[in-house]
Design an enzyme around this catalytic site. Structure first.
Site, short mmCIF file in Angstrom:
data_model
loop_
_atom_site.label_atom_id
_atom_site.label_comp_id
_atom_site.label_asym_id
_atom_site.label_seq_id
_atom_site.Cartn_x
_atom_site.Cartn_y
_atom_site.Cartn_z
N ARG A 102 0.82 -1.22 0.00
CA ARG A 102 0.00 0.00 0.00
C ARG A 102 0.85 1.26 0.00
O ARG A 102 0.42 2.31 -0.48
CB ARG A 102 -0.99 -0.01 1.17
CG ARG A 102 -2.21 -0.89 0.93
CD ARG A 102 -3.18 -0.80 2.10
NE ARG A 102 -2.55 -1.29 3.31
CZ ARG A 102 -2.69 -2.51 3.80
NH1 ARG A 102 -3.48 -3.37 3.20
NH2 ARG A 102 -2.07 -2.87 4.89
N GLU A 136 4.57 -9.80 16.03
CA GLU A 136 3.99 -10.33 17.27
C GLU A 136 4.57 -11.72 17.53
O GLU A 136 5.00 -12.03 18.63
CB GLU A 136 2.47 -10.37 17.12
CG GLU A 136 1.73 -10.34 18.45
CD GLU A 136 0.23 -10.44 18.22
OE1 GLU A 136 -0.46 -10.75 19.19
OE2 GLU A 136 -0.22 -10.26 17.07
#
Lengths: 170, 170
Positions: free
Chosen positions: A58, A95
């Site tokens: 993006r 994460e």
């Protein structure tokens, strides 16, 4: 123009409990897209920029338009294995586990200024890795620019050595 | 301007025996990037375009700039699972197996014209699938536009129902 009107909340994407900020309504609206790109470019109008670095994928959309508006070249930073020529690679923590991004070795010129662009500032790990790539090739990070910043994730802490700007802050 | 000067051949990428056409030297050169984008946009200056559809991820770079130059919105078509809202999906054949691309269901308006953009026309499978996505949502394909066409792979055969334009032909 209130750009938040063009950001759509998608609950539970990409996984349960996360509310995703979808920028596609902003991109598909010609007035909003142009306004956002010109507002970003306007901030750097008086800076000497050798290139705009956009992070896959993006970051390619806004980054390339900003590059064009500033009369600068566009440099893609991609996921590992996607760029065809000689690359430098940087890894960053997620994460769980790590991810890696790459830049072409000949994409950055020593001592020149680069504007780094991505759509979203979350924890800041990807952009911090991207700053490292530009600097290891001898380039200077003029600023890190985002469309959206999720300020509660404190991504600016990882970017405290750089000027950081966001168009829309939550 | 001879744009071929800014395309770099990379032998054996992404696998042995393939000569990859690398457009990053074109993108990183401000003059060449702007020239290419303006040349593409100029072709459609007098057409009514509701949006420019760019295919992930190099199609995002040229597509978004062309959209901005034409005052049109930008619509991303992405690999399966990447778009957050309701999508339509199309699969297409690769050398071995299949791949899938998606578009947001609300990205295309019935009866409106769309310009479809990607960096490279090889066998044409991805772009043909993209045409199908726009049409299944009721949109019209104004044209398929590429930066580079590898004419020996005969991708135009798969796109014979559409107007197809390429900036650089090998």
């Amino acid at each position: 123009m209130d750009l938040k009107k063009y950001i759509r909340d998608i609950p539970d994407f990409p996984k349960k409990g996360i509310v995703f900020k979808d920028i596609t309504p902003l991109l598909s609206n010609p007035g909003a897209f142009e306004f956002a790109a010109k507002k970003i470019a306007g901030k750097y109008r008086n800076s000497k920029i050798a290139g705009v670095v956009g992070i896959e994928s993006r970051g390619f959309i806004i980054g390339s338009v900003v590059a064009c508006l500033l009369g600068a070249g566009f440099i893609p930073v991609r996921k590992k294995g996607k760029l065809p020529y000689k690359t430098r690679c940087a890894s960053y923590g997620l994460e769980y586990g790590t991810d890696s991004i790459e830049i072409h070795e000949d994409a950055v010129k020593k001592g020149k200024n680069y504007l780094l662009v991505d759509d979203l500032l979350a924890t800041g790990g990807t952009m911090a890795a991207c700053c490292g790539l530009v600097e290891c090739l001898g380039g200077k990070v003029l600023a890190c620019q985002f469309v959206i910043e999720l300020s509660f994730l404190k991504g600016r802490d990882k970017l405290k050595n750089y000027k950081t700007n966001s168009l829309i802050i939550y």
